[in-house]
Write an enzyme that holds these catalytic residues in place. Structure first.
Site, PDB file in Angstrom:
ATOM      1  N   PHE A 136       0.810  -1.229   0.000  1.00 38.64           N
ATOM      2  CA  PHE A 136       0.000   0.000   0.000  1.00 38.64           C
ATOM      3  C   PHE A 136       0.842   1.277   0.000  1.00 38.64           C
ATOM      4  CE2 PHE A 136       1.019  -0.178   4.525  1.00 38.64           C
ATOM      5  CZ  PHE A 136       1.209   1.164   4.816  1.00 38.64           C
ATOM      6  N   LYS A 186      -1.403  -7.179  -9.482  1.00 36.71           N
ATOM      7  CA  LYS A 186      -2.374  -7.085  -8.388  1.00 36.71           C
ATOM      8  C   LYS A 186      -1.972  -5.924  -7.492  1.00 36.71           C
ATOM      9  CE  LYS A 186      -2.908  -8.419  -4.217  1.00 36.71           C
ATOM     10  NZ  LYS A 186      -3.660  -7.306  -3.617  1.00 36.71           N
ATOM     11  N   GLU A 220       9.168  -4.363  12.908  1.00 34.76           N
ATOM     12  CA  GLU A 220       9.082  -3.177  12.045  1.00 34.76           C
ATOM     13  C   GLU A 220       7.865  -2.363  12.526  1.00 34.76           C
ATOM     14  OE1 GLU A 220       7.943  -3.975   7.955  1.00 34.76           O
ATOM     15  OE2 GLU A 220       9.055  -2.223   7.269  1.00 34.76           O
ATOM     16  N   GLU A 273      -4.891  -3.854  -2.147  1.00 33.22           N
ATOM     17  CA  GLU A 273      -6.344  -3.712  -1.996  1.00 33.22           C
ATOM     18  C   GLU A 273      -6.686  -2.415  -1.257  1.00 33.22           C
ATOM     19  OE1 GLU A 273      -4.397  -5.931  -0.675  1.00 33.22           O
ATOM     20  OE2 GLU A 273      -4.863  -6.344   1.438  1.00 33.22           O
ATOM     21  N   LYS A 274      -5.674  -1.794  -0.620  1.00 28.70           N
ATOM     22  CA  LYS A 274      -5.946  -0.585   0.177  1.00 28.70           C
ATOM     23  C   LYS A 274      -5.950   0.682  -0.664  1.00 28.70           C
ATOM     24  CE  LYS A 274      -4.320  -2.523   4.501  1.00 28.70           C
ATOM     25  NZ  LYS A 274      -3.508  -3.707   4.190  1.00 28.70           N
ATOM     26  N   SER A 296       5.210  -7.067   3.155  1.00 28.20           N
ATOM     27  CA  SER A 296       5.706  -7.525   4.460  1.00 28.20           C
ATOM     28  C   SER A 296       6.401  -8.888   4.343  1.00 28.20           C
ATOM     29  CB  SER A 296       4.527  -7.660   5.415  1.00 28.20           C
ATOM     30  OG  SER A 296       3.677  -8.696   4.959  1.00 28.20           O
ATOM     31  N   CYS A 335       9.662   1.971   3.210  1.00 22.81           N
ATOM     32  CA  CYS A 335      10.536   0.845   3.549  1.00 22.81           C
ATOM     33  C   CYS A 335      11.961   1.325   3.777  1.00 22.81           C
ATOM     34  CB  CYS A 335      10.500  -0.199   2.459  1.00 22.81           C
ATOM     35  SG  CYS A 335      11.082   0.453   0.910  1.00 22.81           S
TER      36      CYS A 335
HETATM   37  P1  NAD Z   1       1.457  -6.656   2.954  1.00 21.23           P
HETATM   38  O1  NAD Z   1       2.431  -7.759   2.943  1.00 21.23           O
HETATM   39  O2  NAD Z   1       0.402  -6.666   3.993  1.00 21.23           O
HETATM   40  O3  NAD Z   1       0.702  -6.606   1.538  1.00 21.23           O
HETATM   41  C1  NAD Z   1       1.423  -6.637   0.326  1.00 21.23           C
HETATM   42  C2  NAD Z   1       0.631  -7.426  -0.705  1.00 21.23           C
HETATM   43  O4  NAD Z   1       0.550  -8.796  -0.308  1.00 21.23           O
HETATM   44  C3  NAD Z   1      -0.797  -6.941  -0.864  1.00 21.23           C
HETATM   45  O5  NAD Z   1      -1.099  -6.898  -2.230  1.00 21.23           O
HETATM   46  C4  NAD Z   1      -1.622  -7.960  -0.112  1.00 21.23           C
HETATM   47  O6  NAD Z   1      -2.891  -8.158  -0.687  1.00 21.23           O
HETATM   48  C5  NAD Z   1      -0.800  -9.227  -0.196  1.00 21.23           C
HETATM   49  N1  NAD Z   1      -0.869 -10.063   1.016  1.00 21.23           N
HETATM   50  C6  NAD Z   1      -0.825  -9.637   2.304  1.00 21.23           C
HETATM   51  N2  NAD Z   1      -0.826 -10.686   3.145  1.00 21.23           N
HETATM   52  C7  NAD Z   1      -0.873 -11.800   2.377  1.00 21.23           C
HETATM   53  C8  NAD Z   1      -0.866 -13.197   2.663  1.00 21.23           C
HETATM   54  N3  NAD Z   1      -0.822 -13.657   3.923  1.00 21.23           N
HETATM   55  N4  NAD Z   1      -0.925 -14.059   1.636  1.00 21.23           N
HETATM   56  C9  NAD Z   1      -0.950 -13.618   0.367  1.00 21.23           C
HETATM   57  N5  NAD Z   1      -0.942 -12.294   0.037  1.00 21.23           N
HETATM   58  C10 NAD Z   1      -0.895 -11.403   1.022  1.00 21.23           C
HETATM   59  O7  NAD Z   1       2.303  -5.294   2.986  1.00 21.23           O
HETATM   60  P2  NAD Z   1       1.759  -3.808   3.123  1.00 21.23           P
HETATM   61  O8  NAD Z   1       1.250  -3.601   4.519  1.00 21.23           O
HETATM   62  O9  NAD Z   1       0.867  -3.475   2.003  1.00 21.23           O
HETATM   63  O10 NAD Z   1       3.118  -2.980   2.908  1.00 21.23           O
HETATM   64  C11 NAD Z   1       3.987  -2.658   3.960  1.00 21.23           C
HETATM   65  C12 NAD Z   1       5.188  -3.578   3.992  1.00 21.23           C
HETATM   66  O11 NAD Z   1       5.852  -3.541   2.748  1.00 21.23           O
HETATM   67  C13 NAD Z   1       6.230  -3.174   5.014  1.00 21.23           C
HETATM   68  O12 NAD Z   1       6.730  -4.325   5.634  1.00 21.23           O
HETATM   69  C14 NAD Z   1       7.321  -2.500   4.187  1.00 21.23           C
HETATM   70  O13 NAD Z   1       8.619  -2.522   4.764  1.00 21.23           O
HETATM   71  C15 NAD Z   1       7.255  -3.325   2.965  1.00 21.23           C
HETATM   72  N6  NAD Z   1       7.822  -2.634   1.818  1.00 21.23           N
HETATM   73  C16 NAD Z   1       9.062  -3.024   1.393  1.00 21.23           C
HETATM   74  C17 NAD Z   1       9.663  -2.371   0.335  1.00 21.23           C
HETATM   75  C18 NAD Z   1      11.019  -2.785  -0.142  1.00 21.23           C
HETATM   76  O14 NAD Z   1      11.379  -2.411  -1.266  1.00 21.23           O
HETATM   77  N7  NAD Z   1      11.785  -3.552   0.623  1.00 21.23           N
HETATM   78  C19 NAD Z   1       8.989  -1.318  -0.311  1.00 21.23           C
HETATM   79  C20 NAD Z   1       7.728  -0.954   0.151  1.00 21.23           C
HETATM   80  C21 NAD Z   1       7.156  -1.628   1.214  1.00 21.23           C
END
Ligand code: NAD
Length: 519
Positions: free
Chosen positions: A172, A196, A404, A199-200, A249, A304
């Protein structure tokens, strides 16, 4: 910093949203070049984090719709892979122009759905735009290698071919930049794509898809599906999908990495972070304070590469008053207001999680020197706001340090020496980024050599590389072996093929069954 060419999105009545009959509007799928209404029975609300207003709703894409999106991508691949690279580049040239012309619209959508300030949202789009600009040079980036006459009359060359259907799963926090890390590189290499969005906050990805088609991307080259776990699992499992890019994440990333790679796909996962700054007593005080405030609290800490932990060699006492003074002066408000420094965090659940981690730090002995948890923003009383928060005396075994936080919370720690500070950073499981603030070249060079983090800043707080390099997080912040964008990004989205050819006058030869060697 506004685009000189600002103009409304040319495809007027936002084809990616359902007509006004449904309120809130439903976000459509993009399948085979058409924005289509989903037949899903379940929807997820997209909420403005400053107000809790429901902006739109995304469908949980059905299994049939998902299959149709993958089929559209597979069908489009046959023609697209044989389209000249110059034509593919030209579409990217047009695309970057259209993104520039729509920067303000994209930023407004990001602020509404994600909450960050308009200026920060503008930067979100701009950093993605730079990847599109980079993709405009794909002819050179995708170039192979050639050695003539490796043996008598024999030449060998290698070429990089597209993989087929690739997929991207987005977080998101950068609704424009992260989709643009993925599909522009993939499709300009000749692949087709299923995206994809989070969703947020799916709006920016939808607007970007609309612009990509306006730029000339043929039908089916880019497709978009919506949803959460189920559609992600479908992406991991589908035999037709050859590569998966994920950003988000660790929980989701490691699940996706193991499930998709077990199906033989190549996978790159950029994941969570805990980025440290080491501050030496000789650091330039003014520049360091500004860097810590900007990188600790910018985007409400939801980057991140946010600097969430400051390790002061000799202790933080001499810095705390000034840090608190500057952090307290930041304006917390709706991201849409002109003078806002920090907008809300993404959801009520995120706010609760952040506040709980702060409380656990206090309960286990950290000193709270600035507490933003109780902030109320006039006219936005329902928003998910947290003011800048600073915890001092933080130790490595505290949950607020191990987890985090992903919010506007800066942790202050003490180290006895540079060596001690480097050890603290290296013991942390994450390896996204780390910075040092010093005026000593000798200390900076030692840090650069000894630090275990993928992206290193020397007097630079958020060292996110531009697209001619790659985004090189390491340790638990990354899974895979080919990073996002840059040379590694092109390698990720292409299969290398090595061809050895022989052209010579035919002459009678004796057959030899021994291993061919070149003499
Ligand atoms: P998230 O993992 O909750 O969601 C990311 C995507 O994964 C979404 O599209 C979501 O629908 C899907 N998803 C979530 N849980 C899932 C599961 N259990 N099974 C399958 N799909 C799932 O992450 P977020 O809250 O949207 O983003 C924040 C996180 O992203 C933080 O940890 C941040 O550090 C990380 N991030 C990392 C970078 C990088 O380049 N290292 C960049 C941006 C964000």
């Amino acid at each position: 910093r506004r685009s000189p060419m600002a103009a409304p999105l040319s495809t007027a009545a936002a084809g990616w949203l359902s007509e006004a009959a449904s309120s809130p509007p439903r976000v459509r799928l993009l399948i085979g070049g058409e924005f289509v209404e989903s037949r899903a029975t379940e929807y997820v609300d997209v909420t403005n984090p400053a107000t809790q207003d429901v902006v739109s709703r995304i469908p949980l894409t059905t299994a049939d719709e998902f299959k149709a999106a993958v089929d559209a991508a597979r069908t489009a691949f046959a023609g697209w892979r044989n389209t000249p690279v110059t034509t593919r580049q030209r579409i990217m040239f047009k695309y970057q122009e259209l993104i520039r012309a729509n920067m303000d619209k994209l930023a407004e959508n990001i602020t509404t759905e994600q909450g960050k300030t308009l200026k920060d949202a503008w930067g979100d789009v701009f950093r993605g735009l730079e990847v599109v600009e980079h993709a405009c040079g794909m002819g050179s980036l995708q170039m192979g290698e050639y050695v003539s006459n490796v043996s008598h009359g024999i030449d060998t060359f290698s070429i990089r071919e597209p993989l087929g259907v690739c997929a991207g799963i987005c977080p998101f926090n950068f609704p424009a930049m992260i989709p643009l890390w993925m599909f522009p590189i993939a499709v300009t290499c000749g692949n087709t794509f299923v995206l994809k969005p989070s969703e947020k906050d799916p709006g920016a990805a939808m607007m970007l898809a609309e612009l990509a088609m306006e730029a000339g991307l043929p039908k089916g080259v880019l497709n978009i599906v919506h949803g959460t776990h189920d559609v992600v699992n479908n992406i991991c499992d589908d035999e037709a999908i050859k590569a998966v890019s994920f950003v988000g994440s660790n929980t989701a990333g490691m699940h996706i990495y193991s499930r998709a790679s077990a199906k033989g796909k190549r996978v790159q996962c950029n994941m969570g972070a805990k980025n440290h700054a080491i501050i030496l007593p000789d650091a330039d005080r003014e520049a360091t304070l500004n860097a810590l405030i900007a990188a600790g609290f910018g985007a409400a800490g939801q980057r991140c590469m946010a600097l969430s932990t400051a390790v002061f060699v000799g202790g933080s006492e001499a810095w705390e008053d000034e840090l608190v003074k500057r952090a307290s002066s930041l304006v917390v408000n709706s991201g849409a207001a002109n003078d806002t420094d920090l907008g809300p965090v993404i959801s009520r659940q995120a706010k609760d999680r952040i506040c709980k981690l702060v409380q656990s730090g206090i309960d286990t002995g950290a000193r709270i020197v600035l507490d933003g948890r109780e902030i109320v923003v006039p006219h936005f009383e329902d928003g998910n706001f947290i003011g800048p928060t600073v915890l001092a005396g933080v130790k490595s075994d505290m949950d607020c340090y191990k987890e985090e936080i992903f919010g506007p919370v800066l942790l202050l720690m003490k180290a006895e020496s540079l060596d001690d500070a480097i050890q603290i950073v290296n013991r942390n499981k994450y390896g996204n980024g780390a910075s040092i603030f010093t005026t000593s070249g000798v200390s900076a060079r030692k840090f650069q050599t000894d630090i275990e983090a993928g992206q290193v800043g020397i007097n630079v707080p958020i060292p996110v590389p531009l697209p001619f390099f790659s985004f090189t997080g390491s340790k638990a912040s990354f899974a895979g072996d080919l990073n996002f964008y840059g040379k590694a990004g092109v390698q990720f989205f292409t299969q290398i093929k090595t061809i050895t050819q022989q052209w010579k006058e035919s002459s009678p030869q004796r057959v030899s069954l021994s291993m061919p060697t070149s003499q």
